[in-house]
Design an enzyme around this catalytic site. Sequence first.
Site: not given
Length: 342
Positions: A58, A84, A129, A186
């Site tokens: 990430d 993350k 994405n 989102c």
Amino acid sequence: MIDLLARYSRQMILPGWGRDGQERLAGRTATVIGCGALGSHIAAHLVRIGVGHVILADRDFVEWHNLPRQALYTEQDAAEGIPKAVAAARRLRLLNSLVTVEEHVVDVDADTVEELIGRADVVFDGADNFEVRYLVNEACVKHGIPWVYGGVLGTYGLSSAILPGETPCLRCLLGPMPAPGSVPTCETTGVLGPVVATVAALEVAEGLKILLDQRQALLHSLVVVDLWTGDFERAQTQKGAGACPVCDERRFEMLTARHGCWTEVLCGRGAVQITPRPGPSLDLAAIARRLSDLGSVTVNDYLLRFSAEGCEVTLFRDGRAIVKGAPSTAEARALYARYIGS
């Protein structure tokens, strides 16, 4: 030594699992691409279940708005802005000491994706994405690695297992990659936390069938769910009549950087330029309406400008964007994906 029967007894009694299946899982490797909403739930399931080696990738860090729907993270992680992948790995190691968790704070792109998936028995989609998903699809098809697609938006989600050489790939299922700005994200539409957990569970269930060598149990379907309305559907997946550029013709245009996004630090301007390939023709007025809740959005015939998360973004009709104030190219790309798409 922790006894397998004591720890995993409730899953080992499932049909076709047993001690042999549990030991098989302990020898398997799974890669989770993205540790946000989907990825954090997926990783938690895999580690609790006892998949022996879990690789996390990430590019982002924990923020306050992540906490309602992203498992594993705490208020302290958000306050400190912990990456993350790092925060997830710390939490996962506390859940199961029998599992090796390997974290990578990295932008998943044409330069990194093949190394991230190369050791995996199955790859799980936790991306936010389409660019990353289509890139992962090409890499998995190229190397013959099974992967499980998943996506959520609003109250709606979908998932499908993809077996290179056996099932349609993502390019077969969804067609060409959507142009930036052509689909909601989102950040502009929102997402319901429980639908994230539902789609993550669907992904993990299909991935476990692959890891346990029970491919005959795979759904071979695109599963679609709207958790708010309670609608669940399964659409049988099958290849179309025409040849797929990826899985039939083996044209890996994302991997060879003919598609996707170039990023370039603009010297002396404190800005990053992001250039999608090939350049789309955007409807700037429509994108401005979608971003109107951000407040300061200005648009003319040539460009759109808005501010978000401490950065100023200037978007041009050809999809090119200049992001001022982003600390790195990876964070500029993340901002582009969140507010413009892909």
